[in-house]
Design a protein around this motif. Structure first.
Motif, PDB file in Angstrom:
ATOM      1  N   ASP A  50     -59.954 108.433  54.009  1.00 55.15           N
ATOM      2  CA  ASP A  50     -58.545 108.496  54.400  1.00 55.15           C
ATOM      3  C   ASP A  50     -57.916 109.853  54.074  1.00 55.15           C
ATOM      4  O   ASP A  50     -57.119 110.387  54.851  1.00 55.15           O
ATOM      5  CB  ASP A  50     -57.760 107.386  53.706  1.00 55.15           C
ATOM      6  N   SER A  51     -58.277 110.422  52.944  1.00 50.16           N
ATOM      7  CA  SER A  51     -57.645 111.678  52.525  1.00 50.16           C
ATOM      8  C   SER A  51     -58.084 112.861  53.383  1.00 50.16           C
ATOM      9  O   SER A  51     -57.454 113.920  53.342  1.00 50.16           O
ATOM     10  CB  SER A  51     -57.956 111.961  51.059  1.00 50.16           C
ATOM     11  N   GLU A  52     -59.151 112.689  54.175  1.00 49.44           N
ATOM     12  CA  GLU A  52     -59.667 113.794  54.986  1.00 49.44           C
ATOM     13  C   GLU A  52     -59.322 113.669  56.470  1.00 49.44           C
ATOM     14  O   GLU A  52     -59.513 114.627  57.222  1.00 49.44           O
ATOM     15  CB  GLU A  52     -61.200 113.870  54.852  1.00 49.44           C
ATOM     16  N   GLU A  94     -57.228 120.061  45.424  1.00 48.10           N
ATOM     17  CA  GLU A  94     -57.947 118.823  45.086  1.00 48.10           C
ATOM     18  C   GLU A  94     -59.209 118.623  45.916  1.00 48.10           C
ATOM     19  O   GLU A  94     -59.980 117.690  45.662  1.00 48.10           O
ATOM     20  CB  GLU A  94     -57.041 117.597  45.214  1.00 48.10           C
ATOM     21  N   ASP A  95     -59.456 119.481  46.893  1.00 48.45           N
ATOM     22  CA  ASP A  95     -60.711 119.443  47.640  1.00 48.45           C
ATOM     23  C   ASP A  95     -61.830 120.171  46.897  1.00 48.45           C
ATOM     24  O   ASP A  95     -62.987 120.146  47.328  1.00 48.45           O
ATOM     25  CB  ASP A  95     -60.539 120.069  49.027  1.00 48.45           C
ATOM     26  N   LYS A 153     -56.954 121.937  50.228  1.00 50.38           N
ATOM     27  CA  LYS A 153     -56.069 121.756  49.084  1.00 50.38           C
ATOM     28  C   LYS A 153     -56.868 121.965  47.791  1.00 50.38           C
ATOM     29  O   LYS A 153     -58.089 121.770  47.785  1.00 50.38           O
ATOM     30  CB  LYS A 153     -55.515 120.330  49.084  1.00 50.38           C
ATOM     31  N   ARG A 173     -57.858 116.493  58.789  1.00 53.47           N
ATOM     32  CA  ARG A 173     -58.111 117.827  58.235  1.00 53.47           C
ATOM     33  C   ARG A 173     -59.573 118.240  58.388  1.00 53.47           C
ATOM     34  O   ARG A 173     -59.867 119.422  58.588  1.00 53.47           O
ATOM     35  CB  ARG A 173     -57.751 117.859  56.750  1.00 53.47           C
TER      36      ARG A 173
END
Length: 124
Positions: free
Chosen positions: A62-64, A89-90, A87, A67
């Motif tokens: 979901d976080s990707e 956090e990546d 980011k 992007r």
């Protein structure tokens, strides 16, 4: 046996882009689903993206979504991970993996073969 070698990692500023590559050798590449995972210091290895044998189905954490883009070129035995809008956090070591099944691609246990990883560092 399948050997996987990742490349393309590096240091990038937040908002920048990187494209990771994973070159495979050994058994028939097109018979394997491919995945990308990442592991940050002190954290578990987590799913990033996966692609089916033919490339017709793609899955993302979901976080990707929106992007990152996973793709594969079976003629070149290579899978790619295009990462945009990076980011801090990546930041992690990114691993590619190969597995004979075309389901359950979000799980580490699906994959039989792993590369050594490539470091991605995103500065703020």
């Amino acid at each position: 046996q399948v050997q996987l070698v990742e490349s393309g990692g590096g240091l990038v500023q937040a908002g920048g882009s990187l494209r990771l590559s994973c070159a495979a050798s050994g058994r028939t590449f097109s018979r394997y689903a491919m995945g990308w995972f990442r592991q940050a210091p002190g954290k578990e290895r987590e799913f990033v993206a996966a692609i089916s044998w033919s490339g017709g189905r793609r899955y993302y954490a979901d976080s990707e979504k929106g992007r990152f883009t996973i793709s594969r070129d079976n003629a070149k035995n290579t899978v790619y991970l295009q990462m945009n809008s990076l980011k801090p956090e990546d930041t992690a070591v990114y691993y590619c993996a190969a597995g004979p099944l075309d389901s359950g691609l979000g799980s580490k246990t699906t994959y039989d073969y792993w590369g050594q990883g490539t470091q991605v560092t995103v500065s703020s």
